[in-house]
Write a protein that holds these residues in place. Structure first.
Motif, PDB file in Angstrom:
ATOM      1  N   ILE A 412       0.687  -1.210  -0.018  1.00  0.00           N
ATOM      2  CA  ILE A 412       0.077   0.164  -0.003  1.00  0.00           C
ATOM      3  C   ILE A 412       0.945   1.312   0.101  1.00  0.00           C
ATOM      4  CG2 ILE A 412      -1.463   1.319   1.318  1.00  0.00           C
ATOM      5  CD1 ILE A 412      -2.850  -1.301   2.457  1.00  0.00           C
ATOM      6  N   VAL A 413       1.809   1.227   0.911  1.00  0.00           N
ATOM      7  CA  VAL A 413       2.680   2.631   1.205  1.00  0.00           C
ATOM      8  C   VAL A 413       3.639   2.861  -0.138  1.00  0.00           C
ATOM      9  CG1 VAL A 413       4.495   3.426   2.212  1.00  0.00           C
ATOM     10  CG2 VAL A 413       2.665   2.161   3.560  1.00  0.00           C
ATOM     11  N   ASP A 414       3.807   1.737  -0.909  1.00  0.00           N
ATOM     12  CA  ASP A 414       4.656   1.874  -2.068  1.00  0.00           C
ATOM     13  C   ASP A 414       3.866   2.557  -3.135  1.00  0.00           C
ATOM     14  OD1 ASP A 414       7.039   1.618  -3.511  1.00  0.00           O
ATOM     15  OD2 ASP A 414       6.536  -0.060  -4.366  1.00  0.00           O
ATOM     16  N   ALA A 415       2.776   1.833  -3.377  1.00  0.00           N
ATOM     17  CA  ALA A 415       1.973   2.670  -4.396  1.00  0.00           C
ATOM     18  C   ALA A 415       1.563   4.074  -4.005  1.00  0.00           C
ATOM     19  CB  ALA A 415       0.490   1.732  -4.315  1.00  0.00           C
ATOM     20  N   TYR A 416       1.091   4.305  -2.665  1.00  0.00           N
ATOM     21  CA  TYR A 416       0.984   5.691  -2.371  1.00  0.00           C
ATOM     22  C   TYR A 416       2.051   6.528  -2.626  1.00  0.00           C
ATOM     23  CZ  TYR A 416       0.034   9.830   0.485  1.00  0.00           C
ATOM     24  OH  TYR A 416      -0.095  11.038   0.991  1.00  0.00           O
ATOM     25  N   LEU A 417       3.406   6.528  -2.171  1.00  0.00           N
ATOM     26  CA  LEU A 417       4.313   7.179  -2.172  1.00  0.00           C
ATOM     27  C   LEU A 417       4.824   7.504  -3.873  1.00  0.00           C
ATOM     28  CD1 LEU A 417       6.778   5.791   0.595  1.00  0.00           C
ATOM     29  CD2 LEU A 417       5.471   7.705   0.462  1.00  0.00           C
ATOM     30  N   LYS A 418       4.439   6.385  -4.564  1.00  0.00           N
ATOM     31  CA  LYS A 418       4.794   6.398  -6.262  1.00  0.00           C
ATOM     32  C   LYS A 418       3.456   7.108  -6.829  1.00  0.00           C
ATOM     33  CE  LYS A 418       7.926   2.537  -6.456  1.00  0.00           C
ATOM     34  NZ  LYS A 418       8.044   1.205  -6.847  1.00  0.00           N
ATOM     35  N   GLY A 419       2.282   7.547  -6.176  1.00  0.00           N
ATOM     36  CA  GLY A 419       1.281   8.384  -6.806  1.00  0.00           C
ATOM     37  C   GLY A 419       0.607   7.283  -7.810  1.00  0.00           C
ATOM     38  N   ILE A 420       0.448   5.885  -7.433  1.00  0.00           N
ATOM     39  CA  ILE A 420      -0.205   5.077  -8.199  1.00  0.00           C
ATOM     40  C   ILE A 420      -1.743   4.791  -7.704  1.00  0.00           C
ATOM     41  CG2 ILE A 420      -0.258   2.651  -8.727  1.00  0.00           C
ATOM     42  CD1 ILE A 420       2.660   2.370  -8.756  1.00  0.00           C
ATOM     43  N   GLY A 421      -2.592   5.017  -8.951  1.00  0.00           N
ATOM     44  CA  GLY A 421      -3.970   4.749  -8.351  1.00  0.00           C
ATOM     45  C   GLY A 421      -4.760   5.656  -7.922  1.00  0.00           C
ATOM     46  N   ASP A 422      -6.024   5.634  -7.606  1.00  0.00           N
ATOM     47  CA  ASP A 422      -7.022   6.481  -6.835  1.00  0.00           C
ATOM     48  C   ASP A 422      -7.597   5.960  -5.661  1.00  0.00           C
ATOM     49  OD1 ASP A 422      -8.546   4.565  -8.128  1.00  0.00           O
ATOM     50  OD2 ASP A 422      -9.898   5.717  -9.051  1.00  0.00           O
ATOM     51  N   PHE A 423      -6.828   4.934  -5.182  1.00  0.00           N
ATOM     52  CA  PHE A 423      -7.443   4.333  -3.660  1.00  0.00           C
ATOM     53  C   PHE A 423      -7.337   5.575  -2.668  1.00  0.00           C
ATOM     54  CE2 PHE A 423      -3.112   3.463  -3.865  1.00  0.00           C
ATOM     55  CZ  PHE A 423      -2.609   3.969  -2.525  1.00  0.00           C
ATOM     56  N   ASP A 424      -8.359   5.233  -1.762  1.00  0.00           N
ATOM     57  CA  ASP A 424      -8.415   6.105  -0.523  1.00  0.00           C
ATOM     58  C   ASP A 424      -7.193   6.247   0.381  1.00  0.00           C
ATOM     59  OD1 ASP A 424      -9.286   7.594   1.409  1.00  0.00           O
ATOM     60  OD2 ASP A 424     -11.515   7.117   1.357  1.00  0.00           O
ATOM     61  N   ALA A 425      -6.339   7.106   0.248  1.00  0.00           N
ATOM     62  CA  ALA A 425      -5.325   7.005   1.035  1.00  0.00           C
ATOM     63  C   ALA A 425      -5.713   7.296   2.478  1.00  0.00           C
ATOM     64  CB  ALA A 425      -4.318   8.246   0.723  1.00  0.00           C
ATOM     65  N   GLU A 426      -6.675   7.955   2.956  1.00  0.00           N
ATOM     66  CA  GLU A 426      -6.919   8.013   4.241  1.00  0.00           C
ATOM     67  C   GLU A 426      -7.481   6.553   4.832  1.00  0.00           C
ATOM     68  OE1 GLU A 426      -6.697  10.452   6.525  1.00  0.00           O
ATOM     69  OE2 GLU A 426      -6.083  11.933   5.354  1.00  0.00           O
ATOM     70  N   LYS A 427      -8.265   5.973   4.098  1.00  0.00           N
ATOM     71  CA  LYS A 427      -8.800   4.650   4.487  1.00  0.00           C
ATOM     72  C   LYS A 427      -7.645   3.700   4.534  1.00  0.00           C
ATOM     73  CE  LYS A 427     -12.563   3.108   2.684  1.00  0.00           C
ATOM     74  NZ  LYS A 427     -13.489   2.668   1.410  1.00  0.00           N
ATOM     75  N   ALA A 428      -6.778   3.898   3.634  1.00  0.00           N
ATOM     76  CA  ALA A 428      -5.423   2.937   3.725  1.00  0.00           C
ATOM     77  C   ALA A 428      -4.547   3.069   4.743  1.00  0.00           C
ATOM     78  CB  ALA A 428      -4.733   3.264   2.281  1.00  0.00           C
ATOM     79  N   LEU A 429      -4.403   4.386   5.228  1.00  0.00           N
ATOM     80  CA  LEU A 429      -3.780   4.473   6.286  1.00  0.00           C
ATOM     81  C   LEU A 429      -4.438   3.908   7.682  1.00  0.00           C
ATOM     82  CD1 LEU A 429      -0.993   5.626   7.482  1.00  0.00           C
ATOM     83  CD2 LEU A 429      -2.227   7.715   7.679  1.00  0.00           C
ATOM     84  N   THR A 430      -5.597   4.280   7.662  1.00  0.00           N
ATOM     85  CA  THR A 430      -6.220   3.916   8.833  1.00  0.00           C
ATOM     86  C   THR A 430      -6.359   2.291   8.946  1.00  0.00           C
ATOM     87  OG1 THR A 430      -7.944   5.791   8.760  1.00  0.00           O
ATOM     88  CG2 THR A 430      -8.763   3.692   9.948  1.00  0.00           C
ATOM     89  N   ALA A 431      -6.247   1.913   7.703  1.00  0.00           N
ATOM     90  CA  ALA A 431      -6.171   0.138   7.555  1.00  0.00           C
ATOM     91  C   ALA A 431      -4.955  -0.493   8.273  1.00  0.00           C
ATOM     92  CB  ALA A 431      -6.633  -0.451   6.461  1.00  0.00           C
ATOM     93  N   CYS A 432      -3.838   0.225   7.663  1.00  0.00           N
ATOM     94  CA  CYS A 432      -2.467   0.066   8.325  1.00  0.00           C
ATOM     95  C   CYS A 432      -2.270   0.127   9.530  1.00  0.00           C
ATOM     96  CB  CYS A 432      -1.534   0.707   7.283  1.00  0.00           C
ATOM     97  SG  CYS A 432      -1.547   0.785   5.598  1.00  0.00           S
ATOM     98  N   VAL A 433      -2.597   1.257  10.135  1.00  0.00           N
ATOM     99  CA  VAL A 433      -2.724   1.296  11.716  1.00  0.00           C
ATOM    100  C   VAL A 433      -3.317   0.541  12.507  1.00  0.00           C
ATOM    101  CG1 VAL A 433      -3.044   3.005  13.507  1.00  0.00           C
ATOM    102  CG2 VAL A 433      -1.939   3.974  11.291  1.00  0.00           C
TER     103      VAL A 433
END
Length: 741
Positions: A412-433
């Motif tokens: 998830i983090v690699d995709a986010y840092l590379k600017g890939i896709g349109d997934f919900d970053a806030e939801k993704a970080l919440t899921a990770c935590v």
């Protein structure tokens, strides 16, 4: 076989005319450079059957016997085939799936005692495989079987001799970890059947629905059902069906097209109608080949050694067999909560071997499959919503809880840092935590409290222990969360997880120079020997897990006593051999000293010489591994393929670089394998690596240029790759000078 139902049908109408769907092939047939037999011998645990990239269907032959060597259903040294089933795992150590198995025969058929059952002998001389196609002659019946696939359908073509032909559909047989719980077969019409197979095993409560269409009506049908008894009572039925066909001329062909679904029989029928609406087998082969050529052609390599090319494209092929599609054409899929869900335009994926694949396979997808990366992250988030945590190792809608860490996080983090896709970053970080905060799961609460997982306190989720490895894996994932939080401006959260990411320091013992298990009182394990494989270290010993600090190599160097001592320790890793005649575990293969290329924790270690200014040693060992531990033969993998990680290491390394830190955005330079490599990116640009003098002797880099200018760093960056840089390597037969800072 007991005959509980006999149905004889008089058939007067055949299926409709075939529709041609042949596609023009690209100029280079990359599919012919793939050898699906690589890894089917020794410990690779791959299968040779037909699949398209990331397909739900893996249609492949099964030898019919259980055992470690036959985890994928097929083992090259065997000489029997007992069926062709539609689901398989690529190179794992877990024996599961083998769903919806068909077996064509001519009466009288060969049958052995269980577990083999109905079978035929075969010879490798009568066998052929390429990307998306498999063929074999069943010698006992003179039946030629050909297999191909779409994303959700398997297509089989049987060429029968003249006479009465029979095809068995066996939903009863289970191998290795798999157990049939219930099954069902029903007749839709004279050319169509549907049903399901439910099973328990590694994939818990697995449900596979199918719909099969025959290109010729069957003339007779028999059904054998056996009660399934579990825990003292009947839970379902195990079905075996027999279909008889009259083949009036020798060589007559019958095509079986089967759609799969994890949702329902109607879903399977919908997948069949959408992806395999006709019976033109050759057009499906052509479409599968075109699909593979599009995917494989994203990376072009040029060279004179055909085996090098075969190894490369076979590795690239293996990297795209998993994860696998797990939603129907209408977006429906079964979630880990047992409920049916539907996507809103994205594709749901499963079969995530994350402890393995977060290291190189998923970073590779960010270049070759960015749209799929976006969908995979969305799949993770849906899994989190339905299961309360991100997946660890999910399969057919089930969490297997295999292996350790919460390694959906780095993907998830690699995709986010590379600017890939349109997934919900806030939801993704919440899921990770949330996943990293489950106090009652696998020692996470103790890890948070003590700064490590103690080896002497085992909770119900931590029965296999692996305490030292858990500490190191959790620390890496926490680092990833810190990176994402920091980029999103969540400073306090970033600092919390940055501190957690330094937990690796808590298990380093300066008196031994190794990461060492600790008890809950803070005392290191007594009688410690780094050579030993113990319950405290996951599929490795302390030599192999010492280096699992990808997030902070400078910090690890400092713990080791500085660059000089670190380099000496690395040297020992590759030269020290344990006491002779000691039996190594199954996962300790591809050994160079204590380095085990056959298992994932070692994969980045070769590249660490770059960090202590001895790059020629990285180049030497990378070249050695590529040349000696990967080759174009059934035994051509030195360890489990593990859903693409073993092959992704090779793809990156052959291109000349590797992601030591999978989310770091930097790729350590190794040694290129080919004179020319071009990676075509989704943004329309092409990243190029040139090494005109490279060969088996010229493995050492003497200088590097990027876009025509001298380059003095040990790594390439993600941005350079995405910008379509051209990297030029000057190669030589002796170690070059230290050409970077």
């Amino acid at each position: 076989m007991k005959k509980f139902l006999l149905l004889t049908l008089v058939i007067g109408v055949l299926l409709g005319a075939c529709v041609s769907g042949k596609q023009t092939q690209p100029e280079t047939d990359y599919s012919s450079l793939v050898n699906p037999f690589v890894g089917t011998d020794f410990t690779g645990n791959t299968y040779p059957g037909a699949q398209v990239p990331f397909g739900m269907v893996q249609l492949s032959p099964d030898n019919g016997l259980p055992g470690w060597d036959r985890i994928s259903g097929y083992f090259y040294p065997d000489s029997t085939i007992s069926g062709f089933s539609h689901t398989h795992l690529s190179g794992t150590g877990a024996g599961d799936l083998y769903d919806i198995s068909f077996m064509p025969v001519i009466m009288p058929y060969q049958e052995a005692e269980a577990p083999l059952g109905i079978y035929s002998k075969f010879s490798h001389q009568d066998e052929e495989a390429s990307a998306g196609y498999y063929s074999v002659l069943l010698k006992d019946y003179n039946i030629r079987v050909e297999l191909t696939a779409t994303e959700r359908c398997g297509i089989q073509r049987y060429s029968f001799p003249k006479g009465r032909a029979t095809v068995f559909l066996n939903l009863k047989k289970a191998m290795n970890w798999d157990v049939t719980v219930d099954s069902h077969i029903e007749i839709v019409d004279s050319c169509t059947i549907q049903g399901f197979r439910f099973s328990d095993g590694w994939a818990r409560n697995q449900r596979v629905y199918f719909c099969t269409r025959f290109s010729k009506p069957f003339m007779a049908f028999e059904l054998d059902t056996t009660a399934v008894q579990l825990k003292g009572g009947q839970v379902g039925s195990a079905c075996v069906a027999r279909f008889d066909f009259q083949t009036s001329v020798g060589g007559e062909q019958i095509v079986f097209s089967t759609g799969l679904s994890g949702v329902s029989m109607e879903g399977a029928a919908g997948n069949l109608a959408a992806e395999a609406p006709h019976n033109d087998f050759d057009s499906y082969v052509s479409a599968a080949r075109s699909n593979w050529n599009r995917q494989l052609g994203k990376i072009e390599v040029t060279g004179t050694d055909k085996d090098d090319k075969m190894n490369f494209y076979t590795a690239l092929y293996h990297s795209m067999l998993a994860p696998t599609i797990f939603s129907d054409v209408d977006g429906s899929y079964r979630g880990p909560d047992g409920q049916i869900h539907r996507t809103d335009g994205w594709v749901n994926y499963g079969t995530f071997s994350l402890w393995d694949t977060f290291r190189a396979a998923h970073p590779l997808f960010t270049y070759t499959e960015p749209q799929r990366v976006n969908d995979m992250v969305k799949s993770f988030l849906a899994f989190y919503e339905q299961n309360g945590r991100l997946p660890v190792w999910n399969l057919w809608g089930s969490e297997t809880d295999m292996m350790i860490g919460y390694h959906a996080v780095p993907v998830i983090v690699d995709a986010y840092l590379k600017g890939i896709g349109d997934f919900d970053a806030e939801k993704a970080l919440t899921a990770c935590v949330a996943t990293a905060s489950l106090d009652n799961y696998r020692g996470i609460g103790l890890y948070k409290k003590l700064g490590y997982v103690p080896y002497n306190v085992v909770d119900k989720y931590n029965a296999d222990n692996w305490s030292l490895s858990r500490t190191l894996e959790y620390a890496y994932d926490d680092y990833c969360i810190a990176l994402m939080a920091r980029k999103m401006g969540k400073t306090a959260l970033a600092e919390e997880f940055q501190k957690r990411s330094e937990s690796y320091k808590n298990v380093f013992n300066p008196s031994t120079g190794f990461m060492q298990p600790k008890n809950d009182k803070g005392i290191f394990q007594p009688d410690f020997c780094p050579d030993e494989y113990t319950a405290h270290i996951c599929e490795s010993n302390a030599w192999q897990y010492l280096w699992s600090v990808q997030q902070d190599i400078p910090g690890l160097i400092a713990l080791a006593g500085g660059s000089g001592r670190f380099a000496e320790k690395l040297d020992s890793m590759f030269t020290y051999v344990s006491v002779k005649n000691v039996d190594l575990p199954l996962f300790s293969t591809g050994m160079i000293g204590q380095y085990a290329h056959g298992n994932e924790p070692s994969h980045h270690v070769i590249y660490l010489y770059n960090k202590v200014h001895e790059p020629w040693k990285t180049q030497k060992y990378v070249a050695q591994v590529m040349r000696e531990l990967y080759f174009n033969a059934p035994a051509g993998l030195c360890g489990n393929e593990d859903c693409g990680q073993m092959s992704a290491w090779y793809v990156f390394s052959a291109m000349g670089f590797y992601p030591v830190n999978p989310v770091g955005g930097e790729y350590e330079i190794g040694t290129p394998l080919f004179p020319e490599m071009r990676m075509h990116l989704d943004n329309g640009k092409t990243f190029t690596a040139l090494a005109p003098n490279v060969n088996r002797q010229n493995i050492y880099i003497h200088s590097v240029k990027v876009n025509g200018r001298p380059y003095d760093k040990s790594y390439l960056t993600h941005q350079q790759i995405m910008d379509g840089a051209t990297v030029e390597f000057e190669m030589g037969a002796v170690p070059g000078k230290c050409w970077y800072h």
